[in-house]
Design an enzyme around this catalytic site. Structure first.
Site, PDB file in Angstrom:
ATOM      1  N   HIS A  13       8.422   4.415  19.852  1.00 31.43           N
ATOM      2  CA  HIS A  13       7.273   3.637  19.406  1.00 31.43           C
ATOM      3  C   HIS A  13       6.559   2.982  20.581  1.00 31.43           C
ATOM      4  O   HIS A  13       5.310   2.943  20.625  1.00 31.43           O
ATOM      5  CB  HIS A  13       7.719   2.571  18.401  1.00 31.43           C
ATOM      6  CG  HIS A  13       6.593   1.727  17.900  1.00 31.43           C
ATOM      7  ND1 HIS A  13       5.541   2.238  17.178  1.00 31.43           N
ATOM      8  CD2 HIS A  13       6.335   0.398  18.046  1.00 31.43           C
ATOM      9  CE1 HIS A  13       4.689   1.272  16.882  1.00 31.43           C
ATOM     10  NE2 HIS A  13       5.145   0.148  17.400  1.00 31.43           N
ATOM     11  N   GLY A  68       9.765  -0.511  16.796  1.00 36.20           N
ATOM     12  CA  GLY A  68       9.468  -0.072  15.438  1.00 36.20           C
ATOM     13  C   GLY A  68      10.096  -0.908  14.346  1.00 36.20           C
ATOM     14  O   GLY A  68       9.527  -1.054  13.262  1.00 36.20           O
ATOM     15  N   HIS A 135     -10.380  -0.251   0.753  1.00 33.74           N
ATOM     16  CA  HIS A 135     -11.122  -1.512   0.771  1.00 33.74           C
ATOM     17  C   HIS A 135     -10.347  -2.686   0.159  1.00 33.74           C
ATOM     18  O   HIS A 135      -9.545  -2.530  -0.752  1.00 33.74           O
ATOM     19  CB  HIS A 135     -12.446  -1.350   0.011  1.00 33.74           C
ATOM     20  CG  HIS A 135     -12.243  -1.042  -1.451  1.00 33.74           C
ATOM     21  ND1 HIS A 135     -12.115  -2.011  -2.414  1.00 33.74           N
ATOM     22  CD2 HIS A 135     -12.131   0.142  -2.093  1.00 33.74           C
ATOM     23  CE1 HIS A 135     -11.942  -1.448  -3.601  1.00 33.74           C
ATOM     24  NE2 HIS A 135     -11.944  -0.134  -3.433  1.00 33.74           N
ATOM     25  N   ILE A 165       6.829   7.529   5.089  1.00 35.27           N
ATOM     26  CA  ILE A 165       5.883   8.592   5.390  1.00 35.27           C
ATOM     27  C   ILE A 165       5.415   9.266   4.098  1.00 35.27           C
ATOM     28  O   ILE A 165       6.207   9.585   3.210  1.00 35.27           O
ATOM     29  CB  ILE A 165       6.512   9.605   6.371  1.00 35.27           C
ATOM     30  CG1 ILE A 165       5.476  10.605   6.878  1.00 35.27           C
ATOM     31  CG2 ILE A 165       7.727  10.296   5.758  1.00 35.27           C
ATOM     32  CD1 ILE A 165       5.979  11.437   8.049  1.00 35.27           C
TER      33      ILE A 165
END
Length: 205
Positions: A13, A68, A135, A165
């Site tokens: 990361h 991470g 949004h 994921i």
């Protein structure tokens, strides 16, 4: 903003964070802090000291936590804040950031990510590769939105949560703090208890 940047953590990361920083082209020098004394460089960038030595660099460096794990990242960033360090926001040039989006210090937005208008992303968050946040969403501090996760509009994610994921969250959902949502899970109703959720639709295990 300083002219030099240190990334805490020289592993996976941290390397991605450094790569983003280099592509941003805002710092004259990028280097690492890491606790593994056997390595002296990573990605061709120098490791100049350990993660415990941040106070030595406060005056001349921005410092970013490239770890991470949410809890570890929070602990390290709080120490940086207590020391008075300058903590940047990293945004990959290919990310799309809408109007009136607020990003807090220590957050990284990776390649191909999209954050649409009027959303707020807290401190120390990871918006990973190709993730989308629509949004009016609110992502609290130290949340990790994994690669390819898709959040519809007006979603709220509580502090320290992790969305795996390819996970999907439908619109107007609230996810409480410290939830782990598994890879590919589909969240169709509020998650009101901390814990691990998997499946389609997502259920607590």
């Amino acid at each position: 903003m300083k002219k030099k940047l240190l990334i805490m953590g020289a592993n996976g990361h941290g390397r991605v964070a450094a790569d983003i920083a280099l592509k941003m082209n805002k710092w004259k020098n990028v280097a690492f802090l890491d606790d593994n004394e056997s390595i002296k460089s990573s990605m061709g960038l120098e490791i100049v000291g350990s993660t415990k030595e941040t106070h030595k660099y406060t005056e001349n460096y921005d410092i970013f936590v490239g770890i991470g794990n949410n809890a570890t990242r929070e602990k390290m960033q709080k120490r940086l804040e207590d020391e008075g360090n300058s903590i940047p926001i990293l945004i990959h040039p290919s990310a799309v950031i809408g109007e009136q989006v607020r990003l807090e210090i220590g957050t990284v937005v990776m390649a191909g990510a999209v954050i649409n208008c009027c959303s707020t992303i807290g401190k120390g968050c990871i918006i990973n590769t190709g993730a989308t946040i629509d949004h009016d969403s609110l992502i609290d501090d130290y949340v990790h939105i994994s690669p390819g996760a898709n959040l519809a509009g007006a979603v709220k994610v509580g502090k320290g949560s992790w969305l795996g994921i390819g996970s999907i969250v439908v619109n107007n959902i609230n996810i409480t703090s410290y939830c782990n949502v598994g890879a590919g899970a589909v969240v169709v109703k509020d998650l009101t208890e901390a814990g691990t959720y998997i499946g389609v639709p997502a259920r607590r295990v």
